[in-house]
Design a protein around this motif. Sequence first.
Motif, PDB file in Angstrom:
ATOM      1  N   PRO A 134      35.876  54.440  29.143  1.00 20.03           N
ATOM      2  CA  PRO A 134      37.217  53.866  29.278  1.00 20.03           C
ATOM      3  C   PRO A 134      37.167  52.350  29.136  1.00 20.03           C
ATOM      4  CG  PRO A 134      36.357  54.553  31.410  1.00 20.03           C
ATOM      5  CD  PRO A 134      35.417  55.091  30.384  1.00 20.03           C
ATOM      6  N   ARG A 135      38.232  51.815  28.647  1.00 27.04           N
ATOM      7  CA  ARG A 135      38.297  50.381  28.430  1.00 27.04           C
ATOM      8  C   ARG A 135      38.352  49.650  29.766  1.00 27.04           C
ATOM      9  NH1 ARG A 135      42.378  47.510  24.110  1.00 27.04           N
ATOM     10  NH2 ARG A 135      41.417  45.428  24.126  1.00 27.04           N
ATOM     11  N   GLY A 136      37.449  48.691  29.953  1.00 29.69           N
ATOM     12  CA  GLY A 136      37.414  47.940  31.204  1.00 29.69           C
ATOM     13  C   GLY A 136      38.469  46.856  31.254  1.00 29.69           C
ATOM     14  N   ALA A 137      38.660  46.326  32.439  1.00 28.47           N
ATOM     15  CA  ALA A 137      39.683  45.293  32.628  1.00 28.47           C
ATOM     16  C   ALA A 137      39.249  43.942  32.093  1.00 28.47           C
ATOM     17  CB  ALA A 137      40.020  45.184  34.109  1.00 28.47           C
ATOM     18  N   GLY A 138      37.930  43.772  31.878  1.00 27.88           N
ATOM     19  CA  GLY A 138      37.455  42.488  31.393  1.00 27.88           C
ATOM     20  C   GLY A 138      37.240  41.496  32.525  1.00 27.88           C
ATOM     21  N   ILE A 139      36.803  40.332  32.151  1.00 26.61           N
ATOM     22  CA  ILE A 139      36.511  39.292  33.140  1.00 26.61           C
ATOM     23  C   ILE A 139      37.567  38.183  33.032  1.00 26.61           C
ATOM     24  CG2 ILE A 139      34.864  37.519  33.839  1.00 26.61           C
ATOM     25  CD1 ILE A 139      32.644  39.332  32.833  1.00 26.61           C
ATOM     26  N   LYS A 140      38.123  37.826  34.162  1.00 23.48           N
ATOM     27  CA  LYS A 140      39.132  36.767  34.205  1.00 23.48           C
ATOM     28  C   LYS A 140      38.504  35.504  34.757  1.00 23.48           C
ATOM     29  CE  LYS A 140      43.736  35.745  36.042  1.00 23.48           C
ATOM     30  NZ  LYS A 140      44.860  36.276  36.868  1.00 23.48           N
ATOM     31  N   ILE A 141      38.614  34.430  34.012  1.00 21.95           N
ATOM     32  CA  ILE A 141      38.062  33.144  34.447  1.00 21.95           C
ATOM     33  C   ILE A 141      39.198  32.264  34.973  1.00 21.95           C
ATOM     34  CG2 ILE A 141      36.920  31.024  33.698  1.00 21.95           C
ATOM     35  CD1 ILE A 141      35.379  32.669  31.669  1.00 21.95           C
ATOM     36  N   VAL A 142      39.073  31.866  36.202  1.00 22.78           N
ATOM     37  CA  VAL A 142      40.066  30.990  36.822  1.00 22.78           C
ATOM     38  C   VAL A 142      39.546  29.562  36.765  1.00 22.78           C
ATOM     39  CG1 VAL A 142      41.339  30.440  38.930  1.00 22.78           C
ATOM     40  CG2 VAL A 142      40.826  32.837  38.354  1.00 22.78           C
ATOM     41  N   ASP A 143      40.381  28.682  36.244  1.00 19.86           N
ATOM     42  CA  ASP A 143      39.960  27.290  36.091  1.00 19.86           C
ATOM     43  C   ASP A 143      40.051  26.546  37.421  1.00 19.86           C
ATOM     44  OD1 ASP A 143      39.235  24.849  35.222  1.00 19.86           O
ATOM     45  OD2 ASP A 143      40.962  24.518  33.903  1.00 19.86           O
ATOM     46  N   GLU A 144      38.893  26.235  37.956  1.00 26.36           N
ATOM     47  CA  GLU A 144      38.819  25.426  39.174  1.00 26.36           C
ATOM     48  C   GLU A 144      38.030  24.153  38.888  1.00 26.36           C
ATOM     49  OE1 GLU A 144      36.999  28.063  41.934  1.00 26.36           O
ATOM     50  OE2 GLU A 144      38.881  29.146  42.372  1.00 26.36           O
ATOM     51  N   GLY A 145      38.200  23.709  37.656  1.00 26.52           N
ATOM     52  CA  GLY A 145      37.484  22.519  37.229  1.00 26.52           C
ATOM     53  C   GLY A 145      36.174  22.833  36.523  1.00 26.52           C
ATOM     54  N   ASP A 146      35.759  24.111  36.558  1.00 26.59           N
ATOM     55  CA  ASP A 146      34.489  24.482  35.934  1.00 26.59           C
ATOM     56  C   ASP A 146      34.663  25.658  34.957  1.00 26.59           C
ATOM     57  OD1 ASP A 146      35.138  26.398  37.753  1.00 26.59           O
ATOM     58  OD2 ASP A 146      33.147  26.516  38.686  1.00 26.59           O
ATOM     59  N   ALA A 147      35.900  25.842  34.451  1.00 33.90           N
ATOM     60  CA  ALA A 147      36.172  26.968  33.563  1.00 33.90           C
ATOM     61  C   ALA A 147      35.323  26.893  32.294  1.00 33.90           C
ATOM     62  CB  ALA A 147      37.657  27.007  33.203  1.00 33.90           C
ATOM     63  N   GLY A 148      35.109  25.680  31.784  1.00 30.18           N
ATOM     64  CA  GLY A 148      34.303  25.510  30.587  1.00 30.18           C
ATOM     65  C   GLY A 148      32.879  25.994  30.799  1.00 30.18           C
ATOM     66  N   ASP A 149      32.302  25.653  31.945  1.00 34.04           N
ATOM     67  CA  ASP A 149      30.936  26.084  32.256  1.00 34.04           C
ATOM     68  C   ASP A 149      30.864  27.605  32.404  1.00 34.04           C
ATOM     69  OD1 ASP A 149      30.085  23.473  32.229  1.00 34.04           O
ATOM     70  OD2 ASP A 149      30.340  23.205  34.396  1.00 34.04           O
ATOM     71  N   LYS A 150      31.872  28.185  33.062  1.00 31.37           N
ATOM     72  CA  LYS A 150      31.895  29.636  33.248  1.00 31.37           C
ATOM     73  C   LYS A 150      32.012  30.360  31.904  1.00 31.37           C
ATOM     74  CE  LYS A 150      33.926  29.642  37.901  1.00 31.37           C
ATOM     75  NZ  LYS A 150      35.122  30.026  38.697  1.00 31.37           N
ATOM     76  N   LEU A 151      32.861  29.829  31.032  1.00 26.83           N
ATOM     77  CA  LEU A 151      33.040  30.444  29.711  1.00 26.83           C
ATOM     78  C   LEU A 151      31.757  30.362  28.898  1.00 26.83           C
ATOM     79  CD1 LEU A 151      34.812  31.762  27.590  1.00 26.83           C
ATOM     80  CD2 LEU A 151      35.638  29.493  26.933  1.00 26.83           C
TER      81      LEU A 151
END
Length: 258
Positions: A231-248
Amino acid sequence: MKIVVLVKEVPDTYGDRKLNLETGLADRAASERVLDEIGERALEVALSYADAHPGTEVIVVSMTPEESAATIRKGLAMGAASALQVVDPALVGADLGVTATVLAAAVRRAGFDLVITGNLSTDGSGGVIPAMLAEHLGVAHATALSAVTISDSEVSGTRATDFGAAQVTAALPAVISITEALPDARFPNFKGIMAAKKKPFETVSLADLGVEIDPGVVPQSIMTAVNEKPPRGAGIKIVDEGDAGDKLAAFLIENRLA
């Protein structure tokens, strides 16, 4: 000129397609079955040539279950002169090698100057039948053509490459395969549909073709496992807390996407 076009019945490209989890084969009862679009485009190439060159004979050839005859007959409604269908219970689950052997025998029975196929089917997507067919027939092949020109003695076309486009030519008799860059196929009109009912439609078996297939070794390739699509998963949601670029960036590296 006698042109043979290979066509195939496949599960509807735009519908849900499933595998039988016991056999590993496509569950054809689970969806509507249609003539493969790439095969229709191949037929359009042949019919367009026949329209401009009276006397050209176009024959559709297919290896399918007996109940697929109505689907194959669409090729006659589009304008082909005759059809040859190979039906045999020993061919259930046939792999690419067996398929190429049988289709080559069918093409020989029909007679040909040129064989036109799609580059790959939308169900199996093997993409090797045209080359294997040419090897069995002992003729040249030109595959994955995005443009085709046919003359009395040769066929030429354009093949896309990593470095641009290549012009290829083969003397007849030959086998070619085409891509979706070729024009859409024509729609059968009422006159064509009615005429198709009276056109020659030959159904042959392996014995008729003089081909022996041992059911004990079909298929010759082995599927080791088959499972339902997860089944298709929900995926990963990145919340920008000043470090969204690093997380991505970390996500891309972890999944080898960067």
